[in-house]
Design an enzyme around this catalytic site. Sequence first.
Site, PDB file in Angstrom:
ATOM      1  N   GLN A  12     -27.783 -10.082  52.228  1.00 13.56           N
ATOM      2  CA  GLN A  12     -26.658 -10.939  51.392  1.00 13.56           C
ATOM      3  C   GLN A  12     -26.106 -10.098  50.266  1.00 13.56           C
ATOM      4  O   GLN A  12     -24.839 -10.104  50.232  1.00 13.56           O
ATOM      5  CB  GLN A  12     -27.707 -12.128  50.968  1.00 13.56           C
ATOM      6  CG  GLN A  12     -26.830 -13.082  50.261  1.00 13.56           C
ATOM      7  CD  GLN A  12     -27.507 -13.909  49.266  1.00 13.56           C
ATOM      8  OE1 GLN A  12     -28.531 -13.569  48.854  1.00 13.56           O
ATOM      9  NE2 GLN A  12     -26.795 -14.968  48.913  1.00 13.56           N
ATOM     10  N   TYR A 142     -44.531 -12.189  48.554  1.00  8.73           N
ATOM     11  CA  TYR A 142     -43.417 -11.642  48.178  1.00  8.73           C
ATOM     12  C   TYR A 142     -43.415 -11.330  46.772  1.00  8.73           C
ATOM     13  O   TYR A 142     -42.957 -10.104  46.319  1.00  8.73           O
ATOM     14  CB  TYR A 142     -42.255 -12.819  48.024  1.00  8.73           C
ATOM     15  CG  TYR A 142     -40.736 -12.369  47.690  1.00  8.73           C
ATOM     16  CD1 TYR A 142     -40.093 -11.518  48.316  1.00  8.73           C
ATOM     17  CD2 TYR A 142     -40.205 -12.807  46.591  1.00  8.73           C
ATOM     18  CE1 TYR A 142     -38.473 -10.968  47.804  1.00  8.73           C
ATOM     19  CE2 TYR A 142     -38.980 -12.621  46.008  1.00  8.73           C
ATOM     20  CZ  TYR A 142     -38.241 -11.830  46.746  1.00  8.73           C
ATOM     21  OH  TYR A 142     -36.940 -11.423  46.320  1.00  8.73           O
ATOM     22  N   ILE A 172     -29.364 -15.955  44.515  1.00 10.13           N
ATOM     23  CA  ILE A 172     -28.036 -15.304  44.543  1.00 10.13           C
ATOM     24  C   ILE A 172     -27.252 -16.251  45.397  1.00 10.13           C
ATOM     25  O   ILE A 172     -27.815 -16.536  46.609  1.00 10.13           O
ATOM     26  CB  ILE A 172     -28.133 -13.785  44.936  1.00 10.13           C
ATOM     27  CG1 ILE A 172     -28.965 -12.883  44.001  1.00 10.13           C
ATOM     28  CG2 ILE A 172     -26.402 -13.575  44.943  1.00 10.13           C
ATOM     29  CD1 ILE A 172     -28.616 -13.069  42.410  1.00 10.13           C
TER      30      ILE A 172
HETATM   31  N1  SER Z   1     -33.605 -15.420  46.253  1.00 14.62           N
HETATM   32  C1  SER Z   1     -34.808 -14.950  46.355  1.00 14.62           C
HETATM   33  C2  SER Z   1     -35.889 -15.697  47.454  1.00 14.62           C
HETATM   34  O1  SER Z   1     -35.670 -16.870  47.235  1.00 14.62           O
HETATM   35  C3  SER Z   1     -35.475 -14.640  45.068  1.00 14.62           C
HETATM   36  O2  SER Z   1     -35.647 -13.506  44.916  1.00 14.62           O
HETATM   37  O3  SER Z   1     -36.706 -15.266  47.956  1.00 14.62           O
END
Ligand code: SER
Length: 325
Positions: A12, A142, A172
């Site tokens: 992305q 994560y 984003i």
């Molecule tokens: N946009 C990312 C996610 O939702 C956050 O860093 O994993």
Amino acid sequence: MKRILVTGSVGQIGSELTMELRKIYGNDNVVAGVNRTKPSETLRDSGPFEIVDCTKMDAVNDVVKKYNFDTILHLAAILSAVAEAKPNLAWNVNINGLYNVLEVAREHKCAVFVPSSIGAFGPTTPLDDTPQDTIQRPNTMYGVTKVSGELLCDYYYKRFGVDVRGVRYPGIISNVTLPGGGTTDYAVEIYYEAIKKKKYTCYLRAGTFLDMMYMPDCIKAAIDIMEADPGKLKHRNAFNVTAMSFDPEIIAAEIRKSIPEFTMDYDVDPVRQAIAESWPNNMDDSAAREEWGWDPTYDLSAMTADMLEKLTERISTPDKQARTP
Ligand code: SER
């Protein structure tokens, strides 16, 4: 930055960042690093691309030697929802991949950009005005990889002098390449569905506030921090950066200003809801503003106007459809 490798350049952020870097630094000086996913025609035809699997040290080393890069923008990563489903994969890509990139950068004296995330925070972090330096005990794979990555980057700078810099990105939003399995993806999907179906079913609950940013500001953050005067950087890595904070009701209301018939209901996904609740409602990004002049351009209304305009055009032109990473 003169000779640049972008890993994850079909993702992305990577897909748009690579094109912007080519505009600024010259097409031939920016190599699109792709893994298995095929690059778009635009990416493939506008400059060099190389297959680079970051989880293989030799692959990273070979490509850096071949092009004599001075800078690596390391965008290859697994996002939060996929990381919860495939924790092994997330560890391998987000940690072993980063380690390989930092090691090769140390050997070949490259500067490195590494994105961290709002995911580096957790339920015990102060969730409002989240400070730059605060408690980071995330409870997702994560988040674990993002905090570990921040520490590893600090270590490589302090121990080996590798010029590694980075920001903590919020969600984003973009109209070119779709995000690949994050918790904040709803804020992209909602625009597509508003245009196509005039309705959207949201997987996060009303009242779930998260930091967000439009892609032009996301790209600006990466370039500005890499071009910043190193003498002014006190933090170097993992700067909080944000452009806006909203919940699903607020973005829906903003869309309704242009598409009055738009409606939204909810079907909450417990996994992504729990992740979102453990992330900040809004971060304090004053360190980035003070140390390297961070100043985003787009707020929610400017972003919404641009998203709706660009997506309406793209959706009516089939060969310009958004790409999935
Ligand atoms: N946009 C990312 C996610 O939702 C956050 O860093 O994993």
